[in-house]
Design an enzyme around this catalytic site. Structure first.
Site, PDB file in Angstrom:
ATOM      1  N   ASP A  63       4.659  -8.029  -1.606  1.00  0.00           N
ATOM      2  CA  ASP A  63       4.564  -7.803  -3.062  1.00  0.00           C
ATOM      3  C   ASP A  63       5.795  -8.296  -3.812  1.00  0.00           C
ATOM      4  OD1 ASP A  63       2.115  -6.628  -2.677  1.00  0.00           O
ATOM      5  OD2 ASP A  63       2.576  -4.788  -3.772  1.00  0.00           O
ATOM      6  N   ASN A 115      -2.183  -9.657  -3.435  1.00  0.00           N
ATOM      7  CA  ASN A 115      -2.893  -8.476  -3.937  1.00  0.00           C
ATOM      8  C   ASN A 115      -1.895  -7.520  -4.587  1.00  0.00           C
ATOM      9  OD1 ASN A 115      -4.901  -6.679  -4.528  1.00  0.00           O
ATOM     10  ND2 ASN A 115      -5.240  -6.001  -2.426  1.00  0.00           N
ATOM     11  N   ASP A 341      -0.501   7.229  -5.285  1.00  0.00           N
ATOM     12  CA  ASP A 341      -0.277   6.440  -4.064  1.00  0.00           C
ATOM     13  C   ASP A 341      -0.094   7.330  -2.832  1.00  0.00           C
ATOM     14  OD1 ASP A 341      -0.471   4.146  -5.524  1.00  0.00           O
ATOM     15  OD2 ASP A 341       1.615   3.517  -5.309  1.00  0.00           O
ATOM     16  N   GLU A 369      -5.955  -1.316  -3.731  1.00  0.00           N
ATOM     17  CA  GLU A 369      -6.136  -2.311  -2.676  1.00  0.00           C
ATOM     18  C   GLU A 369      -7.537  -2.246  -2.087  1.00  0.00           C
ATOM     19  OE1 GLU A 369      -3.505  -0.916  -3.595  1.00  0.00           O
ATOM     20  OE2 GLU A 369      -1.675  -1.842  -2.857  1.00  0.00           O
ATOM     21  N   HIS A 419      -2.419  -1.348   2.954  1.00  0.00           N
ATOM     22  CA  HIS A 419      -1.225  -0.842   3.638  1.00  0.00           C
ATOM     23  C   HIS A 419      -1.176   0.678   3.713  1.00  0.00           C
ATOM     24  CE1 HIS A 419       0.942  -0.664  -0.505  1.00  0.00           C
ATOM     25  NE2 HIS A 419      -0.334  -0.850  -0.696  1.00  0.00           N
ATOM     26  N   ARG A 420      -1.645   1.338   2.640  1.00  0.00           N
ATOM     27  CA  ARG A 420      -1.545   2.810   2.637  1.00  0.00           C
ATOM     28  C   ARG A 420      -2.593   3.458   3.534  1.00  0.00           C
ATOM     29  NH1 ARG A 420       2.641   3.231  -0.268  1.00  0.00           N
ATOM     30  NH2 ARG A 420       2.876   1.973  -2.152  1.00  0.00           N
ATOM     31  N   LYS A 445       2.467  -5.568   2.975  1.00  0.00           N
ATOM     32  CA  LYS A 445       2.413  -5.594   1.501  1.00  0.00           C
ATOM     33  C   LYS A 445       3.619  -4.882   0.890  1.00  0.00           C
ATOM     34  CE  LYS A 445      -0.782  -4.821  -2.350  1.00  0.00           C
ATOM     35  NZ  LYS A 445      -0.068  -4.006  -3.312  1.00  0.00           N
TER      36      LYS A 445
HETATM   37  O1  LIG Z   1       3.840   0.621 -12.002  1.00  0.00           O
HETATM   38  C1  LIG Z   1       3.912   0.665 -10.776  1.00  0.00           C
HETATM   39  O2  LIG Z   1       4.892   0.247 -10.143  1.00  0.00           O
HETATM   40  C2  LIG Z   1       2.788   1.252 -10.026  1.00  0.00           C
HETATM   41  C3  LIG Z   1       1.867   2.038 -10.671  1.00  0.00           C
HETATM   42  C4  LIG Z   1       0.729   2.678  -9.970  1.00  0.00           C
HETATM   43  O3  LIG Z   1      -0.435   1.979 -10.315  1.00  0.00           O
HETATM   44  P1  LIG Z   1      -1.482   2.519 -11.419  1.00  0.00           P
HETATM   45  O4  LIG Z   1      -0.783   2.639 -12.705  1.00  0.00           O
HETATM   46  O5  LIG Z   1      -2.522   1.444 -11.410  1.00  0.00           O
HETATM   47  O6  LIG Z   1      -1.984   3.846 -10.936  1.00  0.00           O
HETATM   48  C5  LIG Z   1       0.901   2.638  -8.449  1.00  0.00           C
HETATM   49  O7  LIG Z   1      -0.343   2.909  -7.834  1.00  0.00           O
HETATM   50  C6  LIG Z   1       1.398   1.302  -7.959  1.00  0.00           C
HETATM   51  O8  LIG Z   1       1.563   1.303  -6.563  1.00  0.00           O
HETATM   52  C7  LIG Z   1       2.732   0.984  -8.580  1.00  0.00           C
HETATM   53  C1  LIG Z   2      -1.615   0.413  -5.693  1.00  0.00           C
HETATM   54  C2  LIG Z   2      -0.586  -0.178  -5.094  1.00  0.00           C
HETATM   55  O1  LIG Z   2      -0.069  -1.368  -5.414  1.00  0.00           O
HETATM   56  P1  LIG Z   2      -0.312  -2.415  -6.597  1.00  0.00           P
HETATM   57  O2  LIG Z   2      -1.195  -1.773  -7.630  1.00  0.00           O
HETATM   58  O3  LIG Z   2       1.039  -2.735  -7.120  1.00  0.00           O
HETATM   59  O4  LIG Z   2      -0.958  -3.594  -5.945  1.00  0.00           O
HETATM   60  C3  LIG Z   2       0.115   0.478  -3.967  1.00  0.00           C
HETATM   61  O5  LIG Z   2       1.180  -0.010  -3.563  1.00  0.00           O
HETATM   62  O6  LIG Z   2      -0.380   1.493  -3.449  1.00  0.00           O
END
Ligand SMILES: O=C(O)C1=C[C@@H](OP(=O)(O)O)[C@@H](O)[C@H](O)C1
Ligand SMILES: C=C(OP(=O)(O)O)C(=O)O
Length: 475
Positions: A63, A115, A341, A369, A419-420, A445
């Site tokens: 990422d 992704n 998350d 994801e 990944h989660r 990721k």
């Molecule tokens: O702003 C961020 O860094 C994130 C916001 C969250 O997403 P959502 O806002 O779509 O819930 C989280 O799930 C993602 O892993 C990281």
């Molecule tokens: C939702 C996640 O990531 P992103 O939305 O940044 O792809 C995550 O890391 O769980």
């Protein structure tokens, strides 16, 4: 294992399955890698700042690599030091210049964002404010993850055009921009907070204050607060307007401004990654200290440790970190919209509690994801227990004592390239022998070294299995 297995490095592409080996309470301490959310935010602000930034403790993962590679395409110099855990960034300055636009005057600059939700959403906002022609595309799943609310917020306030080309307004995103007009924006936040975070960080790049009105509910609010806090470190400003007395639930608008200056920024360890180690203590009856995180952290996911406390664990602040000590676990009814998350982590812990756990407020987890409600329920049911799926979450019923103690060579957990899923299902192996997890390398990721770190914390080697060419299982 019913079949012999070999031990090889997890990074090798031939590893198709992993089986975590149980062995009593997990005891120890660990410092997870840098936060993905902070690394990708700091990269955006540093890239569009005037001058040099030094980002310490950054995450090295897919990422963050796609963010770095994309920024390099518009001329941002990002030099890794210390294996990439420090990044020295020469910003291009926030003011839209004709030179910058010339970079992409003919063909669009093509960026591959895999992704990574943060990368595509933050870049869509930042590049549209900066100006130029861009095409942002990713893997198939990314082309199913909505970005319509963000594109619809930008389009009316853009000197140029922007479009999300997959069904349901999903990436790829095409941008042809001469910058933002300065008109106020309106953004929906019911699907993802990343749209608002992206617009906020892009404000100082547009070089005039922008008012952004929030339409309807906003999910994942702690990430919005994180955005504001990080912007401040780089010289960005945010002025909030709230309805009523409850500041964050009544979030109405934010006006963003200022300009970014290079700075020294320390990235906290990743709190979502920490959840797996706290959970390891919880379900094994051990104790794990996660270093470098406390309740003043800018990541809302540190709150996961408090949820474990509600379930019966001990929450201890010591030595610059948070320690969780496992105890008998109670089922809980918990609103997780702010820490979504960590839902998969909690769902695994809940299997070992004394009663059902209801997770609420995470309807938006279906757009990540993978569908992290539907597919999570499908996988957890493979263990033989009951899992109810709701529109906004799940109810996880505890596994019977038989299901908890017998060898489960019949169970193969699919990870959906999430990944989660992989990191949460790893926890199952700490209590139940034999469970195999497919595609363990998908942790790349956000956490390429996850399996190695889990091995060093538990002091036990996992069992890795490879496939022969052609797909047959081999030793
Ligand atoms: O702003 C961020 O860094 C994130 C916001 C969250 O997403 P959502 O806002 O779509 O819930 C989280 O799930 C993602 O892993 C990281
Ligand atoms: C939702 C996640 O990531 P992103 O939305 O940044 O792809 C995550 O890391 O769980």
């Amino acid at each position: 294992m019913t079949q012999p297995a070999v031990k090889i490095e997890p990074a090798a592409s031939t590893v198709t399955r992993v089986c975590v080996v149980p062995g009593g309470p997990v005891e120890g301490k660990i410092r997870p890698p840098g936060s993905k959310s902070l690394t990708n935010r700091a990269l955006i602000c540093a890239a569009f700042a005037s001058g040099t930034s030094r980002l310490a403790g950054t995450l090295v993962s897919e990422d963050t690599e796609v963010m770095i590679d994309s920024l390099a395409k518009i001329g941002v110099s990002i030099k890794p030091v210390d294996g990439g855990r420090t990044l020295v960034v020469e910003g291009v300055g926030g003011v839209v210049s004709d030179d910058a636009r010339k970079i992409s005057s003919d063909a669009p600059v093509e960026m591959f964002i895999a992704n990574s939700g943060t990368t595509v959403r933050f870049l869509t906002a930042a590049l549209s404010a900066f100006g130029g022609k861009y095409k942002l595309s990713g893997v198939d799943r990314m082309h199913e993850r909505p970005i319509g609310d963000l594109v619809d917020a930008i389009a009316p306030a853009l000197d140029g055009w922007i479009v999300a080309t997959s069904d349901g307004k999903c990436p790829p995103v095409d941008i042809d921009s001469n910058g933002w007009t300065g008109q106020p924006m309106r953004v929906g936040g019911g699907v993802s907070s990343q749209y608002l975070s992206g617009l906020m960080m892009a404000g100082p790049i547009a070089s005039k204050p922008i008012r952004i009105e929030i339409v309807g509910e906003m999910v994942s609010i702690p990430y919005v607060r994180m955005t504001a806090r990080l912007m401040k470190s780089f010289g960005g400003t945010c002025e909030w307007e709230f309805d009523g007395d409850e500041p964050w639930s009544g979030l109405r608008s934010v006006t963003v401004g200022g300009s970014y200056q290079g700075c020294e920024f320390d990235v906290e360890p990743d709190a979502s990654a920490a959840s797996y180690f706290w959970a390891a203590a919880a379900i094994s009856g051990g104790s794990v200290l996660v270093e470098g995180l406390d309740e003043n952290a800018s990541q809302g996911d540190v709150g996961f440790a408090r949820v474990l406390e509600t379930m019966g664990c001990e929450f201890i602040v010591r030595d610059g970190g948070i320690e969780i000590k496992g105890g008998p676990l109670r089922g809980v009814d918990v609103e997780m919209g702010e820490i979504s998350d960590t839902v998969q982590t909690l769902a695994v812990v809940a299997l070992f509690a004394d009663g059902p756990t209801r997770v609420r407020g995470v309807a938006h987890n279906r757009f990540k994801e993978t569908d992290r409600i539907g597919n999570l329920a499908i996988e957890l049911r493979k263990l033989g227990g009951r899992v109810d799926e709701h529109d906004d979450g799940l109810t996880i019923h505890p596994l019977s004592s038989d299901a908890q103690s017998s060898h489960r060579h019949d169970v193969v957990m699919e990870t959906y390239n999430d990944h989660r899923m992989a990191m949460s299902f790893a926890l199952l192996g700490l209590r139940i022998p034999g469970i195999e997890i497919l595609n363990p390398a998908c942790t790349r990721k956000t956490y390429p070294d996850f399996w190695a770190d889990l091995e060093s914390l538990t002091g036990r080697s996992h069992t890795w299995t490879t496939n022969r060419i052609g797909g047959a299982r081999a030793s």
